[in-house]
Design a protein around this motif. Sequence first.
Motif, short mmCIF file in Angstrom:
data_model
loop_
_atom_site.label_atom_id
_atom_site.label_comp_id
_atom_site.label_asym_id
_atom_site.label_seq_id
_atom_site.Cartn_x
_atom_site.Cartn_y
_atom_site.Cartn_z
N PHE A 193 0.84 -1.21 0.00
CA PHE A 193 0.00 0.00 0.00
C PHE A 193 0.88 1.26 0.00
N PHE A 194 0.48 2.24 -0.86
CA PHE A 194 1.19 3.52 -0.92
C PHE A 194 0.21 4.60 -1.36
N LYS A 195 0.29 5.76 -0.68
CA LYS A 195 -0.56 6.89 -1.05
C LYS A 195 0.08 8.18 -0.58
N TRP A 196 0.14 9.19 -1.47
CA TRP A 196 0.67 10.48 -1.07
C TRP A 196 -0.25 11.15 -0.07
N SER A 197 0.32 11.83 0.92
CA SER A 197 -0.48 12.52 1.94
C SER A 197 -1.34 13.61 1.31
N SER A 198 -0.85 14.28 0.28
CA SER A 198 -1.63 15.33 -0.38
C SER A 198 -2.89 14.77 -1.01
N GLU A 199 -2.80 13.56 -1.55
CA GLU A 199 -3.97 12.93 -2.13
C GLU A 199 -5.00 12.58 -1.06
N VAL A 200 -4.51 12.10 0.09
CA VAL A 200 -5.41 11.79 1.20
C VAL A 200 -6.10 13.06 1.70
N LYS A 201 -5.38 14.17 1.72
CA LYS A 201 -5.93 15.44 2.17
C LYS A 201 -7.03 15.92 1.21
N ARG A 202 -6.79 15.81 -0.08
CA ARG A 202 -7.79 16.25 -1.05
C ARG A 202 -9.06 15.43 -0.93
N GLU A 203 -8.91 14.14 -0.72
CA GLU A 203 -10.09 13.29 -0.56
C GLU A 203 -10.89 13.68 0.68
N ALA A 204 -10.19 14.03 1.77
CA ALA A 204 -10.87 14.44 2.99
C ALA A 204 -11.63 15.75 2.80
N LEU A 205 -11.05 16.71 2.04
CA LEU A 205 -11.71 17.99 1.79
C LEU A 205 -12.95 17.82 0.92
N ARG A 206 -12.89 16.90 -0.03
CA ARG A 206 -14.06 16.66 -0.87
C ARG A 206 -15.23 16.13 -0.05
N LYS A 207 -14.91 15.27 0.92
CA LYS A 207 -15.96 14.74 1.78
C LYS A 207 -16.58 15.83 2.65
N GLU A 208 -15.78 16.80 3.08
CA GLU A 208 -16.29 17.90 3.91
C GLU A 208 -17.25 18.79 3.14
N THR A 209 -16.96 18.99 1.85
CA THR A 209 -17.81 19.86 1.05
C THR A 209 -18.99 19.12 0.45
#
Length: 584
Positions: free
Chosen positions: A568-584
């Motif tokens: 498993f590998f994922k950039w932290s910036s990608e995880v952050k963007r996904e979290a912001l989309r869920k908030e909006t």
Amino acid sequence: MRILTWNINGIRTIPQYHPWNTLKKQEAILDHLDADIICFQALLAVEMKTSRQNLSKDIATPESYTAFFSFPAKKTGYSGVATYTRIIPQKAEEGLTGLLDIKPPLAHEERISPIASYPCHSPVEAEGDGDGELDLKDLDSEGRALVLDFGMFVLINVYCPNDGTDAEDRIKYKMDFHRLLSERVKRLVELEKREVIVVGDLNACASLIDHCEGEIVLKKLKLKGAGDAAVAEETFWAEKEGRHWLREWLIEGGGSMVDVVRRQWPDRKGMFTCWNTKISARASNYGTRIDYILITPGLLPWVKAADIQPHVKGSDHCPVMLDLYDQLPGTEEPCQFQRMLGTNAVEVPRLSSKYWDEFSGKQRSIDTFFGQNAPTRKFASDTQPASPISLSPSPTPSSQLSSQASSSKSIGKLQLSQPVPVKRKQSQLQVSSSCKKAKLDPEGQTKLSSFFSKPKEPAKPMTVQDDDDDMEDEDYRLAVKLSLSVDAKTTSSSSSKSRSAWKALLAPIQPPHCLVHNEPAKELTVTKPGTNKGKNFFICSRPVGPGYDKGRVERDREDVDPRYKCNFFKWSSEVKREALRKET
């Protein structure tokens, strides 16, 4: 008697780890290791992180030990070795070639070997066609070897170059250094009939059993047609030149040296001495054995025990130890170095750090000029007797005489028997003029009077009055009230959304779950130079282990062990963007 070797992060970094951080002095750390001869090597890239100029007296000359150091002549901090011993050696030298020397140069009787036995006086041919002779001076320039003569044996503390690089010049340097080391030992054994002990980080793996991926590698080699285990082993040694060199140097491969730890534990698996701590490999014992103690066969009867010490922390390597009998079992013959220790007749070799100018009293360090016993400079005035000090007003211009007349009369002339601080009071005239000046300061600068004035009362709410009869207009008041209410609701709603947006943006990233184990991943930072340096990313939080998932390119699916780290590998910036989309 115990000999111990340990590849450490740096002599000055050991106290950062437990239990070493509970010990105040270097001597206490050495005592805790519980060995008579302690050999340190440095790690590639971080190394000793020090040089002779940076060593404190506590590290360089502990009271109960004789210390010897070898620092690189180039690439400062790149490598280095150190040997601390309770038993005073007869002789000591730096390097393997005989070219490195101290000032004044070593006399013939101070050298370990006759001049003709050194590689520098009988050239060593490099391996391969057309390679010519070894560049001996360059091979001895990185501070990788210390040679001590204890009479009964010659001890070589060595740190071989790393083979984790594909750079051709470093690969050649590594192989040339290996050849130089084995040639030096060969001449000690064959020409001088000496017994030799080689300790340190050889940066090579001697067998499949000494590698964390040994069984998987063996399986792959058999599938490729290697046949039985013996053929697979041969293929494994041939994959890297360092492995091939080490195997040929050992008795099992037709050489002259004995891997004494493996001889004591012939079938023991997982006997590793080095782990990649960046991927938590030590927790699962996913490592290799690259730290060795090799001896000539004549010393085998003296061997009492040999083992690794994986419980000792403080580095990504662990110590390796060798115990020798004080006398041969069934005989009354004591060791030669034990006789030396009893008589204490051996003079400390000049290579020892105790003879360095900064520690032998020949050279004064700069801190002596700032310590408690620092010398003080004497001025001419220091030798004159103290006399009463006369304080009188300094001459002033005529324009100021009138304003200071009263002040100068009140001060007069003061006689003191000894120097004391004098506080001069400000005259009333000066105070009043200062206050006036403060009040006349331009707007925007704090006035002195503002610190003493009463606080202003809060302004009263503004009321709307009728121009004709000074009566409040109820309709107007209602309109204003409704307007203010709408603005407040709008402002409150906007502020709430803004706070939510900022809260989502600044909130810590919730780690994603890895896909195989469905467990929270751990966040790391890229430290390798390049475009991604400094970026954060998430990987599986499980430790690595034999068969951990390296990806389909490097690991066959049938060899993957799901107990260990998945791919498993994922950039932290990608995880952050996904979290912001869920908030909006």
